[in-house]
Design an enzyme around this catalytic site. Structure first.
Site, PDB file in Angstrom:
ATOM      1  N   ASP A 191      -7.036  -7.100  -9.262  1.00  0.00           N
ATOM      2  CA  ASP A 191      -5.912  -8.038  -9.225  1.00  0.00           C
ATOM      3  C   ASP A 191      -5.200  -7.908 -10.561  1.00  0.00           C
ATOM      4  O   ASP A 191      -5.764  -8.246 -11.605  1.00  0.00           O
ATOM      5  CB  ASP A 191      -6.384  -9.475  -9.013  1.00  0.00           C
ATOM      6  CG  ASP A 191      -5.231 -10.427  -8.729  1.00  0.00           C
ATOM      7  OD1 ASP A 191      -4.218 -10.355  -9.466  1.00  0.00           O
ATOM      8  OD2 ASP A 191      -5.325 -11.243  -7.808  1.00  0.00           O
ATOM      9  N   ARG A 252      -2.472  -8.597   6.012  1.00  0.00           N
ATOM     10  CA  ARG A 252      -1.333  -8.166   6.825  1.00  0.00           C
ATOM     11  C   ARG A 252      -1.438  -6.670   7.038  1.00  0.00           C
ATOM     12  O   ARG A 252      -1.799  -5.913   6.128  1.00  0.00           O
ATOM     13  CB  ARG A 252       0.008  -8.499   6.136  1.00  0.00           C
ATOM     14  CG  ARG A 252       0.336  -9.976   6.086  1.00  0.00           C
ATOM     15  CD  ARG A 252       0.613 -10.542   7.474  1.00  0.00           C
ATOM     16  NE  ARG A 252       1.025 -11.933   7.431  1.00  0.00           N
ATOM     17  CZ  ARG A 252       0.206 -12.967   7.539  1.00  0.00           C
ATOM     18  NH1 ARG A 252      -1.092 -12.747   7.663  1.00  0.00           N
ATOM     19  NH2 ARG A 252       0.669 -14.204   7.514  1.00  0.00           N
ATOM     20  N   GLU A 280       1.748  -5.741  15.177  1.00  0.00           N
ATOM     21  CA  GLU A 280       0.756  -6.618  15.788  1.00  0.00           C
ATOM     22  C   GLU A 280       1.376  -7.150  17.080  1.00  0.00           C
ATOM     23  O   GLU A 280       2.304  -7.954  17.021  1.00  0.00           O
ATOM     24  CB  GLU A 280       0.434  -7.762  14.829  1.00  0.00           C
ATOM     25  CG  GLU A 280      -0.840  -8.473  15.149  1.00  0.00           C
ATOM     26  CD  GLU A 280      -1.223  -9.455  14.035  1.00  0.00           C
ATOM     27  OE1 GLU A 280      -2.417  -9.625  13.793  1.00  0.00           O
ATOM     28  OE2 GLU A 280      -0.305 -10.054  13.433  1.00  0.00           O
ATOM     29  N   HIS A 299      -6.185 -11.251  15.305  1.00  0.00           N
ATOM     30  CA  HIS A 299      -5.757 -12.223  14.291  1.00  0.00           C
ATOM     31  C   HIS A 299      -6.493 -13.550  14.463  1.00  0.00           C
ATOM     32  O   HIS A 299      -5.877 -14.632  14.487  1.00  0.00           O
ATOM     33  CB  HIS A 299      -4.248 -12.433  14.376  1.00  0.00           C
ATOM     34  CG  HIS A 299      -3.628 -12.788  13.060  1.00  0.00           C
ATOM     35  ND1 HIS A 299      -2.403 -12.322  12.657  1.00  0.00           N
ATOM     36  CD2 HIS A 299      -4.059 -13.563  12.038  1.00  0.00           C
ATOM     37  CE1 HIS A 299      -2.099 -12.795  11.467  1.00  0.00           C
ATOM     38  NE2 HIS A 299      -3.107 -13.555  11.061  1.00  0.00           N
TER      39      HIS A 299
END
Length: 341
Positions: A191, A252, A280, A299
């Site tokens: 990160d 995502r 999706e 999902h």
């Protein structure tokens, strides 16, 4: 910001897909909200330009939003001159909170912290199952109808001292790290906004992106989809994964180079657990549907079924705090929007 209130309960309204409202804000939660607000009766508003919406919005001070809420743009806010706060019953507010909201000074709350919990639980379950080789072992057992020699079969199976790479210390990423602490795992974190010292405080080791992919047995993606992160997991990074490594994506689909991922999974070099894809849903003929090394779920990592109650519980608590003048416990700030999903 603390909301200073004088007088009675604030006027509130629901703005979201009416079906979502019925699923999340069941009668008991509507009753709880009505204890703290003058709540406009259902159905929830899903079009803010209708005559009914204009009548409701004219007196609304607090909007309780959810999936399917229309954008709160300049026209919508013009119809809601008294609006001062938005309490969102789901995670991301990108779909409906606009610059016009921040310019008005509207306070915003989100249930993202509550929605992060089931995603993290799903992720940890998949990490442990992946290292234990549960899916492929079950498949082979079903086909052979006999036990393999457990002393010699699959020497790479197991969770002891495996390395797990976490991509992003988001709300979900941090919860995954927390849930992994009881296990004998080494956890790496990439990160760019977390220092090595902060990573140590989290109980993980900071790594560069190439280091994380090259060293991990499982990589789990928790990065928000932003212009800078689209396609972040590139073909080169996927190629750096160890043979038999597993990539988990609950964030995502567009964060990955999906063509490169498909190639690597079809070649049998790595495994993938995908709760999200791009697009999706995948086209019916996409090869990932029938690939034994890919597990695709629709999902479901986020709040489902009775987990929706957690979203409603947090929202009611936030509404009660705001109505009392205490302010939101889970505020969304404008300056944090570039880094949020």
């Amino acid at each position: 910001m603390v909301t200073l209130r004088t007088g009675g309960r604030p006027h509130a309204a629901l703005a979201m897909n009416p079906e979502a409202a019925e699923r999340i804000l069941t009668p008991e939660y509507l009753t709880a909200l009505a204890e703290h607000t003058e709540l406009a009766p259902p159905p929830a508003l899903d079009d803010l330009a209708t005559d009914r919406a204009r009548r409701v919005l004219a007196g609304t001070e607090l909007l309780i939003t959810g999936w399917g809420c229309p954008p709160l743009d300049g026209a919508a806010l013009a119809a809601a001159p008294r609006l001062r706060a938005v309490a969102h019953t789901a995670g991301s507010v990108r779909g409906h909170i606009t610059d016009a909201c921040w310019e008005r000074g509207i306070e915003v709350s989100s249930a993202a912290a509550a929605n992060a919990l089931p995603v993290a639980e799903y992720t940890v379950a998949m990490i442990l199952l992946a290292n234990k080789r549960v899916l492929e072992t079950a498949r082979a057992y079903r086909a052979d109808r006999a036990r393999a020699d457990w002393l010699h079969d699959r020497p790479g199976m197991g969770n002891y001292r495996r390395t797990v790479g976490i991509l992003s210390a988001s709300l979900i990423g941090r919860r995954v790290i927390e849930l992994l602490r009881p296990y004998d795992l080494e956890v790496l974190l990439y990160d760019p906004y977390v220092t090595a010292e902060e990573a140590t405080a989290l109980g993980v080791r900071a790594a560069t992106l190439p280091e994380l992919f090259a060293a991990s047995d499982v990589v789990s993606v928790h990065t928000p989809l932003l212009p800078a992160t689209r396609g972040l997991v590139s073909r080169d990074l996927l190629a750096a994964l160890r043979p038999d490594a597993t990539l988990i994506n609950t964030a995502r689909g567009a964060l990955l180079d999906q063509e490169a991922l498909t190639d690597a999974v079809l070649a049998g070099r790595i495994r993938a657990v995908l709760d999200v894809t791009e697009p999706e849903v995948l086209p019916p003929g996409h090869p990932l549907w029938t690939c034994e090394n890919a597990l695709i779920t629709p999902h479901i990592a986020g709040s489902q079924g009775n987990e929706l109650r957690r979203l409603a519980d947090l929202t009611v608590t936030e509404v009660a705090r705001w109505a009392s003048g205490a302010g939101f416990a889970h505020p969304v700030r404008r300056e944090g929007m570039p880094f949020r999903a």
